[in-house]
Design an enzyme around this catalytic site. Structure first.
Site, PDB file in Angstrom:
ATOM      1  N   CYS A  84       0.813  -1.226   0.000  1.00 16.29           N
ATOM      2  CA  CYS A  84       0.000   0.000   0.000  1.00 16.29           C
ATOM      3  C   CYS A  84       0.840   1.267   0.000  1.00 16.29           C
ATOM      4  O   CYS A  84       0.308   2.361  -0.171  1.00 16.29           O
ATOM      5  CB  CYS A  84      -0.929   0.009   1.210  1.00 16.29           C
ATOM      6  SG  CYS A  84      -2.086  -1.357   1.202  1.00 16.29           S
ATOM      7  N   HIS A 336      -9.624   3.414  -1.130  1.00 14.18           N
ATOM      8  CA  HIS A 336      -8.244   2.918  -1.095  1.00 14.18           C
ATOM      9  C   HIS A 336      -7.904   2.120  -2.347  1.00 14.18           C
ATOM     10  O   HIS A 336      -7.859   0.894  -2.330  1.00 14.18           O
ATOM     11  CB  HIS A 336      -8.057   2.070   0.168  1.00 14.18           C
ATOM     12  CG  HIS A 336      -6.660   1.584   0.406  1.00 14.18           C
ATOM     13  ND1 HIS A 336      -5.544   2.228  -0.079  1.00 14.18           N
ATOM     14  CD2 HIS A 336      -6.200   0.494   1.088  1.00 14.18           C
ATOM     15  CE1 HIS A 336      -4.461   1.549   0.297  1.00 14.18           C
ATOM     16  NE2 HIS A 336      -4.823   0.501   0.991  1.00 14.18           N
TER      17      HIS A 336
END
Lengths: 389, 389
Positions: A84, A336
């Site tokens: 991420c 996200h």
């Protein structure tokens, strides 16, 4: 050494998109390029983040592919993957290259497609994303990322008495902020009761403690401060980028609740910027789960260890609180899209420090930080940006 | 600006390995660390290349995972993916960071597992690797990489009259060299007849025109030249790293036979080093298919356009020829663990320029270049290294 500045920033809406990744990224790239007032011919490097394109859509070697699609073929292009933290690491490299005089004008961005628009459901995508967990020790045990962050958060609850209701306040606050962000995946208010009534995903997390997987893209234009006046976009200074790692798997970390890589990255970033945590006016942090935000605001030195849950419940991290956290809505509400998240935080810092964040503007914001973690916090990148002196 | 030097180099055997990727990479990493005489505590950054670990083995976020395994957790770690040019791009970034004074001692390497040891056959791996072809325009047409390079090579044959027998000579020469490389996947001689008698994979390529998929790892230690005397490993200067891209898909390239990204990358690297193609003593080039070596030696300016096939057939690129190409055996004989190939070329340059390449030593080698391409030559990185002045 010349500093790096951001002169352009743009992003797509986060949420389901049916475009191919080239088109999705182009929408963010051209928004940043138009904002900067830069011509394609002036861009001399492309730093790109994508985490899962190979696994989700059989699409790799994306940096030159996307560069071609937007008319930048020929220049040096590179793809980063650090789970991420993918596009904040791309951003770090662009900043370093501009500061070193290697490049004058760099396009930096990330893009990811994670929703069922890919043809894959959330279960399949969760399994793909679990490739960032340890292959031999964690994946065979079924440890996907809700479980990873549940373990970190449970430890914090054990050590400090953090409660599920305090965690829910993170979601409530970030959904509240997200309603003022036109790009947010879930831009509407929620309540502590709604969070606590939502199904358990991985104890202590309810469904509403978890950020969504989103499709989306984000991009910024980074230039040397010497050249900033050549461009139309209002420049914002990048004064520190810290990047540190921690042991993987979880069992090898010295602490589960400390997220040590964030502490070390923050220290590095603050030192580069010549600031202390007390100088930070607002923060964008990696709230992939509500517990992750509590850990982050403590690791960054914004609140004392153990006080992050209470501080949130007391409203101290709202846009009009003493230290606004995730004015964009954060991953929780904004969404996200893995590889796009890091540079989306930079987009938000740019807007806030220019004073152009509209209804979610943090009053008097002069110094902002971004905290972007990868995997089980095995990677963390912390960026300091400041209103131009 | 301080230049970067390589003070340590190591690699595993290329070929099937049953180790997890952490252990495979550790073997190369510790070989380079031991060669350099550096302690783990002195290494302040890790640049890592892996192309297919997510797709082949559900393993991503590999940079901090591998760092942890070898005792380097904590430092900045980053994974690059630029198809087959993955670890040379990692190397470029390490060189730039050391030259800019950001890091003093960087470990750079790549690792890949591509053989049936992964549980996947060559067909499945070929399909995975085809993710580097254009997702919308090329993959649906079934264009895997033997076909990509067949198209490039067929165009060269059409333009210049290059023959299948000349292509076969590339394989014969590289297999001849590879028998002197103890790390080579296929370290034995072959003949033009054997190549031409092997089954057609993608016209004009026979099976023996194609490099294998290999498992393997490679690593080098890059330090600032100011610090070179602190380490036991004999330093070799990195004097130029050029990196350029070209349009993807193939249909968007201005030329199929020119491999323009290689020409531009070579020009950049030569300019940085202050040399011309005439000053090159030997080259490691990306011979994923025999035709790719012919295109490469022309694009690098080592032979005139159209003459690469004939030059090879005349024996001019053997170790004892006028311009040795792929003394290591190249991808064709040494093997091609995708993400490890770029830094494996740097390992070979280091050995040759130290004069420690044993039976495959190029006599009087003072200046060597490495040419590492990604995908359909959408990316090319060219590195110049020189015997220390």
């Amino acid at each position: 050494m010349s500093r790096a500045v951001v002169v352009g920033a743009g992003m797509t809406d986060f949420g389901p998109h049916d475009q191919p990744i080239e088109e999705l990224f182009a929408d963010a790239a051209f928004a940043s390029i138009d904002d900067a007032g830069v011509s394609l011919g002036e861009i001399d490097a492309f730093y790109f983040g994508n985490a899962l394109g190979g696994q989700a859509e059989s699409d790799t070697h994306l940096a030159p592919k996307l560069a071609t699609h937007i008319g930048l073929q020929g220049i040096p292009c590179q793809r980063f993957e650090d789970a991420c933290a993918t596009s904040s690491n791309a951003f770090k490299h662009a900043v370093q290259a501009v500061e070193a005089g290697i490049h004058d004008v760099a396009l930096v961005g990330g893009a990811e497609r994670c929703t069922p628009e890919t043809g894959l459901g959330t279960g399949e995508m969760t399994k793909i994303f679990a490739s960032a967990a340890h292959r031999q020790y964690e994946q065979p045990a079924g440890l996907t990322f809700p479980g990873v962050f549940a373990l970190l958060t449970k430890r914090h609850m054990h050590e400090y008495g953090t409660t599920e209701a305090q965690l829910a306040e993170v979601a409530v606050k970030n959904h509240h902020h997200g309603q003022f962000n036109p790009h947010a995946h879930f831009g509407k208010d929620t309540t502590v009761e709604a969070v606590l009534d939502s199904p358990i995903v991985a104890d202590p997390f309810h469904l509403m403690d978890c950020c969504p997987f989103s499709d989306g893209a984000s991009a910024v234009v980074v230039v040397s401060s010497d050249l900033a006046d050549n461009f139309a976009g209002e420049p914002v200074d990048v004064t520190g980028v810290g990047h540190r790692t921690d042991a993987i798997p979880l069992a090898d970390k010295t602490s589960l609740s400390a997220t040590q890589s964030a502490r070390n990255a923050a220290q590095e970033a603050y030192e580069q910027a010549g600031i202390r945590a007390e100088n930070v006016d607002f923060a964008e942090v990696h709230d992939c789960f509500t517990g992750a935000e509590v850990l982050a605001i403590e690791a960054l030195g914004l609140f004392e260890d153990g006080s992050g849950g209470a501080a949130t419940a007391e409203g101290r991290t709202y846009i009009d609180g003493e230290l606004p956290v995730n004015p964009s809505g954060g991953l929780k509400s904004k969404g996200h899209p893995i590889g796009a998240t890091g540079t989306a935080q930079i987009v938000e810092l740019t807007k806030q420090l220019r004073g152009t964040a509209d209804e979610r503007q943090v009053e008097g914001a002069k110094t902002g930080i971004a905290h972007n973690l990868g995997g089980d916090a095995g990677t963390t990148v912390v960026t300091v940006m400041e209103e131009r002196a």
